[in-house]
Design an enzyme around this catalytic site. Structure first.
Site, PDB file in Angstrom:
ATOM      1  N   GLY A  41      14.455  55.153  -5.091  1.00  0.00           N
ATOM      2  CA  GLY A  41      13.117  55.135  -4.518  1.00  0.00           C
ATOM      3  C   GLY A  41      12.117  54.882  -5.625  1.00  0.00           C
ATOM      4  O   GLY A  41      12.194  55.481  -6.707  1.00  0.00           O
ATOM      5  N   ASN A  45      11.954  57.041  -8.940  1.00  0.00           N
ATOM      6  CA  ASN A  45      12.376  56.345 -10.165  1.00  0.00           C
ATOM      7  C   ASN A  45      11.307  56.456 -11.250  1.00  0.00           C
ATOM      8  O   ASN A  45      11.601  56.733 -12.418  1.00  0.00           O
ATOM      9  CB  ASN A  45      12.640  54.865  -9.880  1.00  0.00           C
ATOM     10  N   ALA A 226      11.639  37.835 -18.406  1.00  0.00           N
ATOM     11  CA  ALA A 226      11.889  37.383 -19.773  1.00  0.00           C
ATOM     12  C   ALA A 226      10.674  36.718 -20.408  1.00  0.00           C
ATOM     13  O   ALA A 226      10.623  36.550 -21.641  1.00  0.00           O
ATOM     14  CB  ALA A 226      13.069  36.411 -19.785  1.00  0.00           C
ATOM     15  N   ASP A 251      22.601  45.223 -15.094  1.00  0.00           N
ATOM     16  CA  ASP A 251      22.084  45.714 -13.810  1.00  0.00           C
ATOM     17  C   ASP A 251      20.570  45.895 -13.947  1.00  0.00           C
ATOM     18  O   ASP A 251      20.109  46.773 -14.684  1.00  0.00           O
ATOM     19  CB  ASP A 251      22.744  47.052 -13.443  1.00  0.00           C
ATOM     20  N   THR A 253      18.480  46.685 -11.508  1.00  0.00           N
ATOM     21  CA  THR A 253      17.923  47.565 -10.477  1.00  0.00           C
ATOM     22  C   THR A 253      17.080  48.675 -11.108  1.00  0.00           C
ATOM     23  O   THR A 253      17.544  49.400 -11.980  1.00  0.00           O
ATOM     24  CB  THR A 253      19.045  48.205  -9.640  1.00  0.00           C
ATOM     25  N   ASP A 257      10.494  49.930 -12.186  1.00  0.00           N
ATOM     26  CA  ASP A 257      10.086  51.328 -12.071  1.00  0.00           C
ATOM     27  C   ASP A 257      10.158  52.028 -13.423  1.00  0.00           C
ATOM     28  O   ASP A 257       9.314  52.863 -13.757  1.00  0.00           O
ATOM     29  CB  ASP A 257      10.963  52.063 -11.064  1.00  0.00           C
ATOM     30  N   SER A 287      17.066  49.838 -20.148  1.00  0.00           N
ATOM     31  CA  SER A 287      17.649  50.327 -18.896  1.00  0.00           C
ATOM     32  C   SER A 287      18.568  49.308 -18.243  1.00  0.00           C
ATOM     33  O   SER A 287      19.510  49.690 -17.543  1.00  0.00           O
ATOM     34  CB  SER A 287      16.535  50.733 -17.912  1.00  0.00           C
TER      35      SER A 287
END
Length: 323
Positions: A41, A45, A226, A251, A253, A257, A287
């Site tokens: 969410g 996040n 990028a 990843d 995702t 956030d 991340s």
């Protein structure tokens, strides 16, 4: 207002993530390589990203009376987020996001918002004390738009910084909310929805950033992947273009956030806009080198140990007390 607290008035979502080589075509089934379930969410996040860096963060949100609700509250608490203002509703289930990640680290997401849609103006009013006694209030686009507006009205009345991340983008969003926003942070798609300026290159994004500042916010931040990050500010003719590090993503995702939460943690600590953005871009890039959403966010002690140069000089002085 408080000297340091960040209040996130936002969404809580259970992430259900499948990893596969490629996205299926309509009507096709493909075999997955891995599956993970975790807390997500956009609101949650961003709260976790800030809290993992030592910021004082409180979450205002809603979950259903189900196992996903319990696990998300537990996850927020374990990450250092104050969940005393996270409620449970019988009206709907805890929100879910069904996420597919391909081998290029691209993702596609289907979100069922569930309990988040009951985060109404009445919920903001019920939590007016914690909002008015904070340094910054953060809202996103996964909840009732009227709830966001009321949270910002309370914040503005009490001279609390308002931060809006209007994601996921909605071409029909009520743009008058921007009158209540101090800092807006978007990606290119969201910037296009808000301004109507087609986004094909960096110059288009610069025009959109300038236009968003004209619509109310003191600062407009546009993340370009990028290609870096743009910052336009009222009273400044020059648009800042901050470069980002190239990393091998596995990843992406929740990276946006992570950027927002990291920026907020820096900004409430007294770090400048530019340095807050620089560090947020670097830490968000970290991340994407890990699987998962909240679980991919680095903690302050990890960053200090392996990437201390990512942090402004004053960062530890302001935030380390909360580790």
């Amino acid at each position: 207002m408080s000297s340091d607290r960040i209040v996130v008035f936002g969404s809580i979502v259970q992430d259900l993530v499948s990893y596969t080589d490629r996205f299926p075509r309509p009507g096709e089934s493909v075999r997955g390589n891995d599956f993970k379930s975790g807390s997500g969410g956009k609101g949650a996040n961003q709260a976790v990203a800030a809290a993992r860096l030592g910021a004082n963060v409180a979450m205002i949100g809603l979950v259903g009376e189900d196992m996903f609700g319990d696990s998300n509250i537990k996850g927020l608490t374990e990450n250092g987020v104050d969940t005393s203002c996270v409620g449970k509703t019988k009206e709907s289930h805890t929100a879910t996001a069904t996420i597919t990640v391909n081998k290029e680290a691209e993702n596609s997401i289907v979100v069922t918002l569930g309990a988040n849609l009951f985060l109404t103006p009445e919920v903001a009013d019920a939590n007016s004390s914690i909002i008015s006694n904070s340094k910054m209030v953060m809202c996103q686009g996964e909840i009732d738009e009227k709830g966001n507006r009321r949270a910002f009205e309370i914040a503005r009345k009490n001279k609390v910084i308002t931060f809006l991340n209007p994601a996921p983008g909605d071409a029909n969003m009520d743009k008058t909310i921007l009158d209540l926003v101090d800092i807006i942070c978007t990606n290119e798609n969201e910037a296009e929805f808000i301004t109507g300026i087609p986004q094909n290159n960096v110059e288009d994004a610069k025009k959109a950033a300038v236009e968003m500042v004209k619509m109310g916010p003191q600062h407009a931040i546009i993340t370009l992947g990028a290609k870096g990050v743009l910052l336009a500010s009222k009273g400044h003719n020059e648009i800042e273009h901050i470069s980002v590090d190239n990393v091998e993503a596995i990843d992406t995702t929740g990276a946006g956030d992570c950027f927002c939460g990291t920026f907020a943690a820096h900004h409430v600590a007294g770090v400048s806009m530019i340095d807050s953005i620089r560090s947020a871009a670097k830490i968000a890039a970290l991340s994407v080198t890990r699987h998962g959403t909240q679980s991919s966010y680095w903690k302050l002690d990890e960053i200090k140990e392996k990437h201390a140069d990512f942090l402004p000089d004053l960062y530890g002085e302001f935030l380390s007390y909360n580790l």
